[in-house]
Motif scaffolding. Structure first.
Motif, PDB file in Angstrom:
ATOM      1  N   PHE A 248       0.890  -1.158   0.001  1.00  0.00           N
ATOM      2  CA  PHE A 248       0.040   0.095   0.076  1.00  0.00           C
ATOM      3  C   PHE A 248       0.841   1.153  -0.059  1.00  0.00           C
ATOM      4  O   PHE A 248       1.926   1.347   0.724  1.00  0.00           O
ATOM      5  CB  PHE A 248      -0.867   0.022   1.279  1.00  0.00           C
ATOM      6  N   CYS A 249       0.574   2.464  -0.650  1.00  0.00           N
ATOM      7  CA  CYS A 249       1.148   3.526  -0.612  1.00  0.00           C
ATOM      8  C   CYS A 249       0.249   4.692  -1.029  1.00  0.00           C
ATOM      9  O   CYS A 249      -0.652   4.387  -1.776  1.00  0.00           O
ATOM     10  CB  CYS A 249       2.497   3.601  -1.392  1.00  0.00           C
ATOM     11  N   GLY A 250       0.256   5.943  -0.683  1.00  0.00           N
ATOM     12  CA  GLY A 250      -0.659   6.841  -0.941  1.00  0.00           C
ATOM     13  C   GLY A 250       0.125   7.967  -1.873  1.00  0.00           C
ATOM     14  O   GLY A 250       1.376   7.912  -1.877  1.00  0.00           O
ATOM     15  N   THR A 251      -0.457   8.898  -2.633  1.00  0.00           N
ATOM     16  CA  THR A 251       0.379   9.678  -3.343  1.00  0.00           C
ATOM     17  C   THR A 251       0.719  11.190  -2.805  1.00  0.00           C
ATOM     18  O   THR A 251       1.595  11.892  -3.407  1.00  0.00           O
ATOM     19  CB  THR A 251      -0.409  10.304  -4.699  1.00  0.00           C
ATOM     20  N   ARG A 252       0.479  11.219  -1.355  1.00  0.00           N
ATOM     21  CA  ARG A 252       1.375  12.510  -0.621  1.00  0.00           C
ATOM     22  C   ARG A 252       2.301  11.588   0.182  1.00  0.00           C
ATOM     23  O   ARG A 252       2.363  12.097   1.357  1.00  0.00           O
ATOM     24  CB  ARG A 252      -0.045  13.199   0.271  1.00  0.00           C
ATOM     25  N   ASP A 253       2.986  10.992  -0.295  1.00  0.00           N
ATOM     26  CA  ASP A 253       3.942  10.114   0.193  1.00  0.00           C
ATOM     27  C   ASP A 253       5.261  10.256  -0.447  1.00  0.00           C
ATOM     28  O   ASP A 253       5.335  10.033  -1.703  1.00  0.00           O
ATOM     29  CB  ASP A 253       3.651   8.795   0.351  1.00  0.00           C
ATOM     30  N   LEU A 254       6.637  10.688   0.520  1.00  0.00           N
ATOM     31  CA  LEU A 254       7.712  10.722  -0.540  1.00  0.00           C
ATOM     32  C   LEU A 254       8.165   9.660  -0.988  1.00  0.00           C
ATOM     33  O   LEU A 254       9.172   9.483  -1.606  1.00  0.00           O
ATOM     34  CB  LEU A 254       8.910  11.412   0.700  1.00  0.00           C
ATOM     35  N   VAL A 256       6.593   7.084  -2.280  1.00  0.00           N
ATOM     36  CA  VAL A 256       5.753   6.605  -3.663  1.00  0.00           C
ATOM     37  C   VAL A 256       6.525   6.473  -4.589  1.00  0.00           C
ATOM     38  O   VAL A 256       6.397   5.309  -5.575  1.00  0.00           O
ATOM     39  CB  VAL A 256       4.303   7.433  -4.005  1.00  0.00           C
ATOM     40  N   PRO A 257       7.654   7.227  -5.129  1.00  0.00           N
ATOM     41  CA  PRO A 257       8.206   6.735  -6.166  1.00  0.00           C
ATOM     42  C   PRO A 257       9.068   5.568  -6.124  1.00  0.00           C
ATOM     43  O   PRO A 257       9.234   4.439  -7.120  1.00  0.00           O
ATOM     44  CB  PRO A 257       9.457   8.017  -6.265  1.00  0.00           C
ATOM     45  N   GLY A 258       9.672   5.325  -4.841  1.00  0.00           N
ATOM     46  CA  GLY A 258      10.120   3.734  -4.989  1.00  0.00           C
ATOM     47  C   GLY A 258       9.314   2.661  -4.741  1.00  0.00           C
ATOM     48  O   GLY A 258       9.535   1.714  -5.233  1.00  0.00           O
ATOM     49  N   CYS A 259       8.149   2.801  -4.227  1.00  0.00           N
ATOM     50  CA  CYS A 259       7.059   2.190  -4.250  1.00  0.00           C
ATOM     51  C   CYS A 259       6.655   1.686  -5.602  1.00  0.00           C
ATOM     52  O   CYS A 259       6.271   0.452  -6.028  1.00  0.00           O
ATOM     53  CB  CYS A 259       5.737   2.327  -3.542  1.00  0.00           C
ATOM     54  N   ARG A 260       6.473   2.609  -6.568  1.00  0.00           N
ATOM     55  CA  ARG A 260       6.255   2.509  -7.959  1.00  0.00           C
ATOM     56  C   ARG A 260       7.406   1.777  -8.728  1.00  0.00           C
ATOM     57  O   ARG A 260       7.221   0.913  -9.648  1.00  0.00           O
ATOM     58  CB  ARG A 260       5.982   3.904  -8.679  1.00  0.00           C
ATOM     59  N   LEU A 261       8.701   2.115  -8.277  1.00  0.00           N
ATOM     60  CA  LEU A 261       9.823   1.571  -8.847  1.00  0.00           C
ATOM     61  C   LEU A 261       9.720  -0.093  -8.474  1.00  0.00           C
ATOM     62  O   LEU A 261       9.979  -1.120  -9.612  1.00  0.00           O
ATOM     63  CB  LEU A 261      11.212   2.099  -8.390  1.00  0.00           C
ATOM     64  N   LEU A 262       9.526  -0.329  -7.301  1.00  0.00           N
ATOM     65  CA  LEU A 262       9.532  -1.729  -6.909  1.00  0.00           C
ATOM     66  C   LEU A 262       8.318  -2.531  -7.821  1.00  0.00           C
ATOM     67  O   LEU A 262       8.487  -3.460  -8.060  1.00  0.00           O
ATOM     68  CB  LEU A 262       9.066  -1.720  -5.418  1.00  0.00           C
ATOM     69  N   ALA A 263       7.130  -1.824  -7.856  1.00  0.00           N
ATOM     70  CA  ALA A 263       5.985  -2.439  -8.536  1.00  0.00           C
ATOM     71  C   ALA A 263       6.467  -2.778 -10.051  1.00  0.00           C
ATOM     72  O   ALA A 263       6.053  -3.896 -10.573  1.00  0.00           O
ATOM     73  CB  ALA A 263       4.834  -1.519  -8.584  1.00  0.00           C
ATOM     74  N   ARG A 264       7.014  -1.986 -10.776  1.00  0.00           N
ATOM     75  CA  ARG A 264       7.569  -2.028 -11.984  1.00  0.00           C
ATOM     76  C   ARG A 264       8.645  -3.032 -12.011  1.00  0.00           C
ATOM     77  O   ARG A 264       8.431  -4.053 -13.074  1.00  0.00           O
ATOM     78  CB  ARG A 264       8.097  -0.652 -12.659  1.00  0.00           C
ATOM     79  N   ARG A 265       9.505  -2.968 -11.251  1.00  0.00           N
ATOM     80  CA  ARG A 265      10.567  -4.343 -11.192  1.00  0.00           C
ATOM     81  C   ARG A 265       9.931  -5.696 -10.713  1.00  0.00           C
ATOM     82  O   ARG A 265      10.417  -6.556 -11.604  1.00  0.00           O
ATOM     83  CB  ARG A 265      11.789  -3.840 -10.286  1.00  0.00           C
TER      84      ARG A 265
END
Length: 306
Positions: A248-254, A256-265
């Motif tokens: 889980f992550c929200g978009t007012r969260d510093l 979130v770029p790392g979480c998106r990176l993790l999801a892509r990888r």
């Protein structure tokens, strides 16, 4: 759209936690070292109504020979009168500099009661006095012990979420029984902070501060040269062969770029990771149990864990 209750919390939590940028890493280190000298390390069970009547706690030391030779405590929470069906190892967040707090204990108690589980909360040694090397192997040893004994979930939030992923990767590399699930709340998985969108999200996050993340990351890694190693930044490491996961992550969260990176990888690696990203929500929102968005995350968590 975020709820009104969430938006009030988004204003209140940063104020309560003194969320400010730092102007000097040396001053911040000195502040945290003073805090660590003075703070108690008792489990904050007063966060849960009638905790002592409803739950039992056992504490043991693990990792003798680490963390100054004494190891570190691990607290196990179980519901009184219940026979646990599974184990949850929960690794707490706090930027690797803060100890277990009431939010963590409240969430752990909820897991214990709702999942009929025993929940282990390691009180691992903190930066800047310690680095990842002072607890990592002991946490992997503990996880291996738990998975050998039966179904085990490895979970964590923020820094603890990154630590949970790093422990799962090391356990995978060892072989043997693995966790059944990983549960990650806004995990800090890239301590290099190298994703291009980080600066943009830093301006939107009301809670986390980029100057603190840079300092805390280097302290935990031990040096800037070690920021990218898998035990420190598991989002950059091999993601194949890991247990099914929910993040889980929200978009007012510093973070979130790392979480998106993790999801892509994860998708590239064929790892079964379900990523839930909520527009407009703050860091580790699923732990804030009294907002509707957290209730939604809890329902998804229960369905995921079965």
């Amino acid at each position: 759209m975020a709820s009104l209750r969430h938006d009030l919390i988004a204003v209140g939590i940063p104020k309560m936690r003194g969320s400010l940028e730092i102007d000097s890493e040396e001053k911040e280190r000195a502040r945290i070292e003073r805090w660590h000298r003075d703070m108690g390390r008792d489990l904050p069970t007063n966060a849960v109504v009638r905790f002592d009547r409803r739950f039992a706690v056992e504490t043991r030391q693990v990792g003798a020979g680490t963390a100054g030779g004494e190891g570190f405590p691990v607290h196990t929470i179980t519901r009184r009168g219940s026979t646990p069906r599974r184990t949850v190892l929960y690794l707490h967040g706090g930027g690797y500099v803060a100890p277990l707090d009431p939010f963590h204990v409240r969430y752990a108690a909820r897991l214990a009661a709702s999942l009929q589980a025993r929940v282990l909360l390691p009180d691992y040694p903190l930066a800047p006095g310690h680095t990842w090397a002072d607890s990592h192997d002991a946490l992997v040893d503990l996880t291996a012990e738990l998975t050998a004994g039966g179904p085990t979930v490895v979970a964590g939030d923020s820094a603890g979420g990154g630590l949970a992923l790093a422990v799962a990767q090391s356990l995978r590399d060892r072989g043997g029984p693995q966790p059944t699930h990983l549960l990650l709340h806004s995990p800090w998985v890239d301590l290099t902070t190298s994703t291009p969108a980080t600066a943009w999200f830093a301006r939107r996050d009301p809670w986390l501060r980029i100057t603190k993340l840079h300092a805390y990351a280097t302290w935990w890694a031990g040096s800037a040269d070690d920021l990218g190693r898998p035990e420190v930044s598991p989002g950059l490491a091999d993601l194949s062969g890991l247990p099914q996961a929910l993040m889980f992550c929200g978009t007012r969260d510093l973070l979130v770029p790392g979480c998106r990176l993790l999801a892509r990888r994860a998708e590239e690696a064929g790892w079964d990771l379900t990523y839930v990203e909520e527009p407009g929500l703050i860091h580790v929102y699923p732990l804030v149990s009294f907002i509707p968005e957290a209730r939604r995350a809890w329902r998804a968590t229960r369905e995921f864990l079965g």
